[in-house]
Write a protein that holds these residues in place. Sequence first.
Motif, PDB file in Angstrom:
ATOM      1  N   ILE A   1      -5.585   1.293  36.612  1.00  0.00           N
ATOM      2  CA  ILE A   1      -7.030   1.413  36.066  1.00  0.00           C
ATOM      3  C   ILE A   1      -8.061   0.373  36.364  1.00  0.00           C
ATOM      4  CG2 ILE A   1      -8.065   1.160  33.601  1.00  0.00           C
ATOM      5  CD1 ILE A   1      -5.523   2.541  32.345  1.00  0.00           C
ATOM      6  N   GLU A   2      -7.581  -0.872  36.486  1.00  0.00           N
ATOM      7  CA  GLU A   2      -8.434  -1.891  37.250  1.00  0.00           C
ATOM      8  C   GLU A   2      -8.871  -1.535  38.483  1.00  0.00           C
ATOM      9  OE1 GLU A   2      -8.499  -6.579  38.071  1.00  0.00           O
ATOM     10  OE2 GLU A   2      -7.085  -5.895  36.687  1.00  0.00           O
ATOM     11  N   GLU A   3      -8.048  -1.146  39.442  1.00  0.00           N
ATOM     12  CA  GLU A   3      -8.364  -0.624  40.733  1.00  0.00           C
ATOM     13  C   GLU A   3      -9.487   0.461  40.723  1.00  0.00           C
ATOM     14  OE1 GLU A   3      -8.547  -0.873  44.762  1.00  0.00           O
ATOM     15  OE2 GLU A   3      -7.519  -2.201  43.492  1.00  0.00           O
ATOM     16  N   HIS A   4      -9.278   1.155  39.979  1.00  0.00           N
ATOM     17  CA  HIS A   4     -10.196   2.621  39.932  1.00  0.00           C
ATOM     18  C   HIS A   4     -11.384   2.544  38.801  1.00  0.00           C
ATOM     19  CE1 HIS A   4      -8.041   5.201  42.684  1.00  0.00           C
ATOM     20  NE2 HIS A   4      -6.824   4.612  42.070  1.00  0.00           N
ATOM     21  N   ALA A   5     -11.511   1.062  38.409  1.00  0.00           N
ATOM     22  CA  ALA A   5     -12.515   0.937  37.290  1.00  0.00           C
ATOM     23  C   ALA A   5     -12.645   2.153  35.993  1.00  0.00           C
ATOM     24  CB  ALA A   5     -13.886   0.720  37.778  1.00  0.00           C
ATOM     25  N   GLY A   6     -11.457   2.673  35.702  1.00  0.00           N
ATOM     26  CA  GLY A   6     -11.389   3.609  34.920  1.00  0.00           C
ATOM     27  C   GLY A   6     -11.586   5.188  35.423  1.00  0.00           C
ATOM     28  N   ALA A   7     -12.086   5.345  36.459  1.00  0.00           N
ATOM     29  CA  ALA A   7     -12.467   6.568  36.835  1.00  0.00           C
ATOM     30  C   ALA A   7     -11.297   7.079  37.909  1.00  0.00           C
ATOM     31  CB  ALA A   7     -13.809   6.655  37.853  1.00  0.00           C
ATOM     32  N   LEU A   8     -10.099   7.394  37.153  1.00  0.00           N
ATOM     33  CA  LEU A   8      -9.018   7.994  37.888  1.00  0.00           C
ATOM     34  C   LEU A   8      -9.402   9.141  38.528  1.00  0.00           C
ATOM     35  CD1 LEU A   8      -6.464   7.229  35.172  1.00  0.00           C
ATOM     36  CD2 LEU A   8      -7.000   5.921  36.974  1.00  0.00           C
ATOM     37  N   PRO A   9      -8.520   9.328  39.953  1.00  0.00           N
ATOM     38  CA  PRO A   9      -8.899  10.539  40.763  1.00  0.00           C
ATOM     39  C   PRO A   9      -8.294  11.854  39.971  1.00  0.00           C
ATOM     40  CG  PRO A   9      -7.302   9.095  41.671  1.00  0.00           C
ATOM     41  CD  PRO A   9      -7.554   8.505  40.311  1.00  0.00           C
ATOM     42  N   THR A  10      -8.867  12.935  40.199  1.00  0.00           N
ATOM     43  CA  THR A  10      -8.884  14.113  39.316  1.00  0.00           C
ATOM     44  C   THR A  10      -7.355  14.528  39.054  1.00  0.00           C
ATOM     45  OG1 THR A  10     -10.799  14.995  40.319  1.00  0.00           O
ATOM     46  CG2 THR A  10      -9.447  16.487  39.116  1.00  0.00           C
ATOM     47  N   TRP A  11      -6.503  14.237  39.832  1.00  0.00           N
ATOM     48  CA  TRP A  11      -5.205  14.615  39.813  1.00  0.00           C
ATOM     49  C   TRP A  11      -4.185  13.765  38.929  1.00  0.00           C
ATOM     50  CZ3 TRP A  11      -1.100  11.359  41.157  1.00  0.00           C
ATOM     51  CH2 TRP A  11      -1.442  10.176  41.918  1.00  0.00           C
ATOM     52  N   LEU A  12      -4.856  12.574  38.568  1.00  0.00           N
ATOM     53  CA  LEU A  12      -4.180  11.857  37.795  1.00  0.00           C
ATOM     54  C   LEU A  12      -5.001  11.478  36.490  1.00  0.00           C
ATOM     55  CD1 LEU A  12      -1.897   9.404  37.616  1.00  0.00           C
ATOM     56  CD2 LEU A  12      -3.493   7.668  38.792  1.00  0.00           C
ATOM     57  N   ALA A  13      -6.039  11.952  36.274  1.00  0.00           N
ATOM     58  CA  ALA A  13      -6.906  11.695  34.936  1.00  0.00           C
ATOM     59  C   ALA A  13      -6.302  12.518  33.961  1.00  0.00           C
ATOM     60  CB  ALA A  13      -8.622  12.252  35.144  1.00  0.00           C
ATOM     61  N   PRO A  14      -6.244  11.743  32.703  1.00  0.00           N
ATOM     62  CA  PRO A  14      -5.520  12.246  31.533  1.00  0.00           C
ATOM     63  C   PRO A  14      -6.481  13.814  31.191  1.00  0.00           C
ATOM     64  CG  PRO A  14      -6.192  10.161  31.142  1.00  0.00           C
ATOM     65  CD  PRO A  14      -6.569  10.349  32.398  1.00  0.00           C
ATOM     66  N   VAL A  15      -7.701  13.785  31.309  1.00  0.00           N
ATOM     67  CA  VAL A  15      -8.342  14.837  30.963  1.00  0.00           C
ATOM     68  C   VAL A  15      -9.049  15.141  32.395  1.00  0.00           C
ATOM     69  CG1 VAL A  15     -10.166  15.913  29.473  1.00  0.00           C
ATOM     70  CG2 VAL A  15      -8.755  14.383  28.430  1.00  0.00           C
ATOM     71  N   GLN A  16      -9.026  16.338  32.966  1.00  0.00           N
ATOM     72  CA  GLN A  16      -9.569  16.591  34.022  1.00  0.00           C
ATOM     73  C   GLN A  16     -10.905  17.266  33.940  1.00  0.00           C
ATOM     74  OE1 GLN A  16      -6.221  18.810  35.378  1.00  0.00           O
ATOM     75  NE2 GLN A  16      -5.519  17.227  36.716  1.00  0.00           N
ATOM     76  N   VAL A  17     -11.183  18.110  33.030  1.00  0.00           N
ATOM     77  CA  VAL A  17     -12.195  18.864  32.754  1.00  0.00           C
ATOM     78  C   VAL A  17     -12.616  18.782  31.267  1.00  0.00           C
ATOM     79  CG1 VAL A  17     -13.323  21.222  33.048  1.00  0.00           C
ATOM     80  CG2 VAL A  17     -11.404  20.344  34.639  1.00  0.00           C
ATOM     81  N   ALA A  18     -13.941  18.650  30.931  1.00  0.00           N
ATOM     82  CA  ALA A  18     -14.595  18.888  29.702  1.00  0.00           C
ATOM     83  C   ALA A  18     -15.247  20.065  29.625  1.00  0.00           C
ATOM     84  CB  ALA A  18     -15.141  17.716  29.233  1.00  0.00           C
ATOM     85  N   VAL A  19     -15.181  21.181  28.673  1.00  0.00           N
ATOM     86  CA  VAL A  19     -15.967  22.075  28.664  1.00  0.00           C
ATOM     87  C   VAL A  19     -17.057  21.982  27.406  1.00  0.00           C
ATOM     88  CG1 VAL A  19     -15.998  24.864  28.382  1.00  0.00           C
ATOM     89  CG2 VAL A  19     -14.354  23.598  29.574  1.00  0.00           C
ATOM     90  N   LEU A  20     -18.385  21.855  27.489  1.00  0.00           N
ATOM     91  CA  LEU A  20     -19.184  21.815  26.520  1.00  0.00           C
ATOM     92  C   LEU A  20     -20.185  22.966  26.309  1.00  0.00           C
ATOM     93  CD1 LEU A  20     -20.707  18.336  27.910  1.00  0.00           C
ATOM     94  CD2 LEU A  20     -18.599  18.924  26.634  1.00  0.00           C
TER      95      LEU A  20
END
Length: 129
Positions: A19-38
Amino acid sequence: VMLHRAIVGSLERFIGILIEEHAGALPTWLAPVQVAVLNITDAQADYCREIAKSLQNQGLRVMTDLRNEKITYKIREHALQKLPFILVVGDKEKEAGAVAVRARGNKDLGVMPLEAFSRLIAADVSSKV
């Protein structure tokens, strides 16, 4: 003789470093939520659910935000969470069967059919960059 085993501790350190290495912006394949639909108004709520279900069927981690808030507020809130993709759905997108795509970093990718977005995110996830 003393044996020491810290599986959970080392896992926590690894996730913290990641998390520190990516500054919280995890790559898409690793992100807990990949897409938000609004949705913009309540009239698009059903279409947002259909989009989310379609993307979930592809194995993506999707959340919907159907709250009755201003769209700029919702976009800002999800952008601060550093989600890889935000899909905004209004009346025009609903009629066209499309979505307005915003990538992380305030990149507006424009309006595209849902199938085109599916191909885009599938390529992004499979690249594991």
